[in-house]
Motif scaffolding. Structure first.
Motif, PDB file in Angstrom:
ATOM      1  N   TRP A 112       2.996  13.398  -4.137  1.00 17.18           N
ATOM      2  CA  TRP A 112       3.969  12.804  -3.232  1.00 17.18           C
ATOM      3  C   TRP A 112       3.442  11.463  -2.732  1.00 17.18           C
ATOM      4  CZ3 TRP A 112       8.080  15.742  -0.352  1.00 17.18           C
ATOM      5  CH2 TRP A 112       8.416  16.930  -1.016  1.00 17.18           C
ATOM      6  N   VAL A 113       4.368  10.542  -2.451  1.00 15.64           N
ATOM      7  CA  VAL A 113       3.979   9.195  -2.024  1.00 15.64           C
ATOM      8  C   VAL A 113       4.795   8.765  -0.814  1.00 15.64           C
ATOM      9  CG1 VAL A 113       3.272   8.478  -4.342  1.00 15.64           C
ATOM     10  CG2 VAL A 113       5.625   8.057  -3.583  1.00 15.64           C
TER      11      VAL A 113
ATOM     12  N   THR B 284       0.824  -1.203   0.000  1.00 18.29           N
ATOM     13  CA  THR B 284       0.000   0.000   0.000  1.00 18.29           C
ATOM     14  C   THR B 284       0.863   1.260   0.000  1.00 18.29           C
ATOM     15  OG1 THR B 284      -1.736  -1.140   1.236  1.00 18.29           O
ATOM     16  CG2 THR B 284      -1.805   1.267   1.236  1.00 18.29           C
ATOM     17  N   TRP B 285       0.431   2.251  -0.772  1.00 18.35           N
ATOM     18  CA  TRP B 285       1.063   3.566  -0.771  1.00 18.35           C
ATOM     19  C   TRP B 285       0.033   4.608  -0.329  1.00 18.35           C
ATOM     20  CZ3 TRP B 285       6.210   3.991  -1.900  1.00 18.35           C
ATOM     21  CH2 TRP B 285       6.802   2.948  -2.601  1.00 18.35           C
ATOM     22  N   THR B 286       0.484   5.609   0.404  1.00 15.58           N
ATOM     23  CA  THR B 286      -0.335   6.799   0.637  1.00 15.58           C
ATOM     24  C   THR B 286       0.120   7.866  -0.346  1.00 15.58           C
ATOM     25  OG1 THR B 286      -0.603   6.301   2.987  1.00 15.58           O
ATOM     26  CG2 THR B 286      -1.054   8.564   2.308  1.00 15.58           C
ATOM     27  N   MET B 287      -0.843   8.466  -1.034  1.00 13.46           N
ATOM     28  CA  MET B 287      -0.539   9.465  -2.056  1.00 13.46           C
ATOM     29  C   MET B 287      -1.179  10.796  -1.665  1.00 13.46           C
ATOM     30  SD  MET B 287      -1.206   7.110  -5.435  1.00 13.46           S
ATOM     31  CE  MET B 287      -0.254   8.182  -6.508  1.00 13.46           C
ATOM     32  N   VAL B 288      -0.424  11.862  -1.789  1.00 15.19           N
ATOM     33  CA  VAL B 288      -0.924  13.212  -1.513  1.00 15.19           C
ATOM     34  C   VAL B 288      -0.700  14.068  -2.750  1.00 15.19           C
ATOM     35  CG1 VAL B 288      -0.683  15.296  -0.111  1.00 15.19           C
ATOM     36  CG2 VAL B 288      -0.476  13.040   0.956  1.00 15.19           C
ATOM     37  N   GLY B 289      -1.789  14.519  -3.327  1.00 16.13           N
ATOM     38  CA  GLY B 289      -1.706  15.486  -4.413  1.00 16.13           C
ATOM     39  C   GLY B 289      -2.057  16.858  -3.876  1.00 16.13           C
ATOM     40  N   PHE B 290      -1.334  17.879  -4.289  1.00 15.91           N
ATOM     41  CA  PHE B 290      -1.656  19.220  -3.800  1.00 15.91           C
ATOM     42  C   PHE B 290      -1.424  20.256  -4.893  1.00 15.91           C
ATOM     43  CE2 PHE B 290       2.782  18.465  -2.622  1.00 15.91           C
ATOM     44  CZ  PHE B 290       3.428  19.615  -3.033  1.00 15.91           C
ATOM     45  N   SER B 291      -2.204  21.310  -4.800  1.00 16.91           N
ATOM     46  CA  SER B 291      -2.066  22.444  -5.706  1.00 16.91           C
ATOM     47  C   SER B 291      -2.248  23.700  -4.878  1.00 16.91           C
ATOM     48  CB  SER B 291      -3.115  22.374  -6.823  1.00 16.91           C
ATOM     49  OG  SER B 291      -2.984  23.476  -7.701  1.00 16.91           O
ATOM     50  N   VAL B 292      -1.133  24.222  -4.406  1.00 19.05           N
ATOM     51  CA  VAL B 292      -1.126  25.417  -3.558  1.00 19.05           C
ATOM     52  C   VAL B 292      -0.707  26.604  -4.409  1.00 19.05           C
ATOM     53  CG1 VAL B 292      -0.084  26.469  -1.505  1.00 19.05           C
ATOM     54  CG2 VAL B 292      -0.549  24.009  -1.547  1.00 19.05           C
TER      55      VAL B 292
ATOM     56  N   ALA C 101      -3.343   3.622  -2.212  1.00 20.15           N
ATOM     57  CA  ALA C 101      -3.381   2.962  -3.514  1.00 20.15           C
ATOM     58  C   ALA C 101      -2.350   1.849  -3.574  1.00 20.15           C
ATOM     59  CB  ALA C 101      -3.112   3.980  -4.618  1.00 20.15           C
ATOM     60  N   ARG C 102      -2.464   1.027  -4.613  1.00 23.88           N
ATOM     61  CA  ARG C 102      -1.480  -0.001  -4.931  1.00 23.88           C
ATOM     62  C   ARG C 102      -1.087   0.186  -6.389  1.00 23.88           C
ATOM     63  NH1 ARG C 102      -2.045  -3.989  -0.847  1.00 23.88           N
ATOM     64  NH2 ARG C 102      -0.910  -5.538  -2.068  1.00 23.88           N
ATOM     65  N   THR C 103       0.118  -0.186  -6.730  1.00 26.30           N
ATOM     66  CA  THR C 103       0.554  -0.035  -8.112  1.00 26.30           C
ATOM     67  C   THR C 103      -0.150  -1.045  -9.018  1.00 26.30           C
ATOM     68  OG1 THR C 103       2.404  -1.533  -7.727  1.00 26.30           O
ATOM     69  CG2 THR C 103       2.834   0.828  -7.477  1.00 26.30           C
ATOM     70  N   ALA C 104      -0.269  -0.678 -10.288  1.00 22.09           N
ATOM     71  CA  ALA C 104      -0.821  -1.571 -11.303  1.00 22.09           C
ATOM     72  C   ALA C 104       0.044  -1.455 -12.552  1.00 22.09           C
ATOM     73  CB  ALA C 104      -2.278  -1.199 -11.619  1.00 22.09           C
ATOM     74  N   LYS C 105       0.107  -2.498 -13.326  1.00 21.34           N
ATOM     75  CA  LYS C 105       0.919  -2.509 -14.537  1.00 21.34           C
ATOM     76  C   LYS C 105       0.553  -1.328 -15.438  1.00 21.34           C
ATOM     77  CE  LYS C 105       3.110  -6.413 -13.720  1.00 21.34           C
ATOM     78  NZ  LYS C 105       4.560  -6.472 -13.527  1.00 21.34           N
ATOM     79  N   PRO C 106       1.524  -0.677 -16.039  1.00 16.95           N
ATOM     80  CA  PRO C 106       2.939  -1.076 -16.117  1.00 16.95           C
ATOM     81  C   PRO C 106       3.817  -0.517 -14.986  1.00 16.95           C
ATOM     82  CG  PRO C 106       2.584   0.789 -17.535  1.00 16.95           C
ATOM     83  CD  PRO C 106       1.236   0.472 -16.921  1.00 16.95           C
ATOM     84  N   THR C 107       3.215   0.150 -14.001  1.00 18.54           N
ATOM     85  CA  THR C 107       4.006   0.745 -12.929  1.00 18.54           C
ATOM     86  C   THR C 107       4.455  -0.329 -11.937  1.00 18.54           C
ATOM     87  OG1 THR C 107       2.740   2.799 -13.124  1.00 18.54           O
ATOM     88  CG2 THR C 107       4.025   2.493 -11.113  1.00 18.54           C
ATOM     89  N   GLU C 108       5.712  -0.267 -11.531  1.00 15.66           N
ATOM     90  CA  GLU C 108       6.269  -1.195 -10.548  1.00 15.66           C
ATOM     91  C   GLU C 108       6.655  -0.429  -9.280  1.00 15.66           C
ATOM     92  OE1 GLU C 108       6.304  -4.337 -10.919  1.00 15.66           O
ATOM     93  OE2 GLU C 108       6.087  -4.639 -13.091  1.00 15.66           O
ATOM     94  N   ALA C 109       6.514  -1.096  -8.149  1.00 14.56           N
ATOM     95  CA  ALA C 109       6.889  -0.459  -6.881  1.00 14.56           C
ATOM     96  C   ALA C 109       8.337  -0.019  -6.890  1.00 14.56           C
ATOM     97  CB  ALA C 109       6.626  -1.412  -5.720  1.00 14.56           C
ATOM     98  N   ASP C 110       9.199  -0.790  -7.523  1.00 11.25           N
ATOM     99  CA  ASP C 110      10.614  -0.437  -7.582  1.00 11.25           C
ATOM    100  C   ASP C 110      10.830   0.907  -8.266  1.00 11.25           C
ATOM    101  OD1 ASP C 110      13.371  -1.574  -7.011  1.00 11.25           O
ATOM    102  OD2 ASP C 110      13.565  -1.064  -9.136  1.00 11.25           O
ATOM    103  N   GLN C 111      10.012   1.180  -9.294  1.00 13.90           N
ATOM    104  CA  GLN C 111      10.109   2.469  -9.979  1.00 13.90           C
ATOM    105  C   GLN C 111       9.775   3.615  -9.027  1.00 13.90           C
ATOM    106  OE1 GLN C 111       7.342   0.973 -13.255  1.00 13.90           O
ATOM    107  NE2 GLN C 111       8.522   2.517 -14.362  1.00 13.90           N
TER     108      GLN C 111
END
Length: 282
Positions: free
Chosen positions: A144-145, A108-116, A170-180
């Motif tokens: 940010w993650v 699992t990743w926590t993702m924060v999107g911001f537009s300040v 969220a969790r990654t899905a192809k083609p994105t890899e956690a290593d990336q």
């Protein structure tokens, strides 16, 4: 709850306030006491901190609600506050419970999107500093993650920027890899280098030979280690090199912390002048 201000710079010299928080966490937290300023000065002289710097640090921490004054006769004592207890418990958790090696990540990743607004430079700086403190790294502009589930409100609520944030798990899905993600959002070599620096200083039979006693060594050890783990986003071990230096560094820290505990406690009991002190309600 976290202290206001930036996380420590990886190359910054250890500051008196960082040393003070380590001292309070080891020798005051949970004891229900306040400590005489003169005996704090005595302890800090052992690690090269001047009386002037100690008094300035105590005053600054009172202003920031991290310490409370208690007068007994002509002497001034300093005890914890509700806020400093929260800060110290957070540090205790990071050192003794979370650990430096994340070997149980569930993907699992926590993702924060911001537009300040661009004109809000100070607010943007504060937000980014808090995110770094919370283990986040910049994946791309405004996104940010951090590995795992992070309490984002606990990090940023007091900045009054919630209307500008979008938070997901969220969790990654192809083609994105956690290593990336690990190697894009985080400076893995820099994290490894900080642990290597710690090992060069402490992984010896007799580390810090110029320290006068085990109380001084304990104070330096805990301060350096806490700064180190606070800068570590605890990346998933499965996506890091097998010789990841945090593994050995944590072993060294725990071994030395146990070795210094009783000698340092005995020295502290002989040096510290304390009085009972209740923590004031929030």
């Amino acid at each position: 709850m976290i202290p206001h201000g930036d996380p420590p710079s990886p190359d910054a010299q250890v500051r008196p306030q960082s040393l003070m928080l380590s001292f309070l966490g080891v020798h005051v937290l949970g004891r229900g006491v306040a400590v005489f300023s003169g005996s704090v000065i005595d302890v800090f002289a052992r690690v090269g901190v001047s009386e002037e710097a100690v008094r300035s640090t105590l005053t600054r921490m009172v202003k920031r609600d991290l310490l409370a004054r208690h007068r007994a006769g002509r002497r001034m004592y300093f005890g914890l506050t509700t806020r400093s207890v929260a800060v110290l418990r957070d540090g205790e958790h990071r050192v003794w419970r979370s650990g430096a090696v994340n070997d149980d990540w569930d993907g699992t990743w926590t993702m924060v999107g911001f537009s300040v607004p661009e004109s809000w430079r100070s607010q943007r700086h504060d937000l980014r500093s808090r995110l770094v403190w919370g283990g986040f790294g910049p994946l791309q502009n405004g996104l940010w993650v951090a590995p795992g589930v992070v309490d984002v409100p606990g990090l940023v609520d007091d900045l009054d920027l919630n209307a500008y944030l979008k938070v997901f798990t969220a969790r990654t899905a192809k083609p994105t890899e956690a290593d990336q993600i690990v190697h894009t959002a985080f400076d893995v070599p820099a994290i490894a280098d900080r642990y290597a620096t710690f090992l060069r200083r402490w992984d010896h039979t007799h580390p810090v030979p110029d320290a006068p006693d085990d109380l001084a060594r304990q104070l330096l050890l805990h301060t350096e280690w806490l700064q180190l783990v606070r800068q570590d986003p605890r990346l998933p071990a499965e996506h890091l090199p097998p010789d990841w230096p945090a593994i050995r560094a944590e072993q060294v820290f725990r071994t030395l912390a146990r070795a210094y505990q009783e000698p340092a406690r005995a020295i502290a009991e002989s040096v510290l002048d304390t009085v009972p002190a209740e923590i004031p309600p929030p």
